[in-house]
Design an enzyme around this catalytic site. Structure first.
Site, mmCIF file in Angstrom:
data_model
loop_
_atom_site.group_PDB
_atom_site.id
_atom_site.type_symbol
_atom_site.label_atom_id
_atom_site.label_comp_id
_atom_site.label_asym_id
_atom_site.label_seq_id
_atom_site.Cartn_x
_atom_site.Cartn_y
_atom_site.Cartn_z
ATOM 1 N N ASP A 207 3.234 -17.675 18.139
ATOM 2 C CA ASP A 207 4.422 -18.092 17.387
ATOM 3 C C ASP A 207 5.307 -18.345 18.689
ATOM 4 O OD1 ASP A 207 6.454 -15.651 18.011
ATOM 5 O OD2 ASP A 207 4.258 -15.171 17.398
ATOM 6 N N ASP A 209 9.211 -17.739 19.790
ATOM 7 C CA ASP A 209 9.851 -16.536 19.813
ATOM 8 C C ASP A 209 11.398 -16.725 19.301
ATOM 9 O OD1 ASP A 209 9.389 -13.480 20.230
ATOM 10 O OD2 ASP A 209 11.140 -13.688 21.639
#
Length: 267
Positions: A207, A209
């Site tokens: 992902d 952040d």
């Protein structure tokens, strides 16, 4: 004579579930039990130990993983080289989900974790370069051989967790030189160094952040989903790297304890 292995992989059970001839071994250490039973299998003619960092049922959150028991147990088997895949959040827009990063530096932002074996005696190990240069180069080469792009170098910021970062924290981590953020890379790396093991982190970005881009924040569901989608690619790189790691260590890691009087013998 008990079970033996020369190499180890610390990661999820999905990374070795399909290996043939694997045997399980329950180990105990002066620091308690490891996260789970250790699975030993032959890969590329090498005996390799596999240990699920969080336990097979993911029972240990990052701040409660028995890191000292894990590394001690692996060394007691004869392990001297460790490959350590992990999930990370990207701190730069170009490091999107699915990117592999081979970090060469670490910033510790954890607190309260037992992070040394040497609670007595003056034992100060060198840690300027936390990761094994031979291990890093081997993984980069095997990833390239499989057509898997991997970023050479970067700084992993290790946070306490188990919560994810605020947007302000995420932006700060980037400003101090962070490349990716993670919750398990410390004290695992320094404990490996304290045992004179070669340790190579293989970071999979799951992902972006929270502070990298406006929009949704990080979710556990997304992290687990992206890691699962990339398990086959990661497994292939790991198994190739295990076979390609040199049998004889010539890197600085093996000399980490040279000239130091230890307060107790190592396994």
């Amino acid at each position: 004579m008990g079970p033996t292995a020369e190499l180890a992989v610390i990661g999820g059970s999905g990374l070795y579930a399909l290996l043939d001839g694997a045997t399980e071994h329950v180990l105990e250490t002066p620091y308690g039990s490891p996260s789970d039973a250790v699975t030993i299998a032959e890969v590329g003619g090498r005996r390799v130990a596999f240990l699920p960092r969080h336990g097979r049922d993911h029972r240990y959150p990052p701040h409660l993983i028995p890191y000292r028991a894990n590394l001690w147990a692996l060394r007691s088997l004869g392990v001297r080289q460790v490959l350590a895949p992990c999930a990370v959040g990207g701190l730069r827009p170009e490091l999107g989900p699915g990117t592999f990063v081979l970090p060469d530096q670490l910033i510790d932002r954890t607190s309260g974790r037992a992070q040394t074996y040497y609670d007595r005696g003056a034992v100060h190990v060198p840690f300027a370069d936390p990761y094994c240069p031979t291990g890093r180069r081997t993984v980069l080469d095997t990833a390239a051989g499989r057509g898997v792009p991997a970023v050479d170098g970067g700084t992993v910021v290790v946070v306490e967790g188990p919560r994810f970062s605020t947007r302000a924290e995420s932006r700060w981590f980037t400003s101090i030189g962070g490349t990716v953020v993670n919750m398990t890379g410390h004290p695992e790396a320094v404990l490996a160094r304290e045992l004179a093991l070669c340790y190579t982190s293989i970071a999979l970005v799951t992902d972006l952040d929270a502070g990298v881009e406006a929009g949704e924040s990080v979710t556990q569901e997304e992290v687990f989903r992206v890691f699962a989608e990339n398990t086959d690619r990661l497994r292939g790189v790991l198994l190739d790297a295990v076979a390609a790691l040199p049998a004889e260590r010539t890197c600085p890691c093996r000399h980490a304890l040279d000239g130091i009087r230890l307060p107790f013998p190592l396994p």
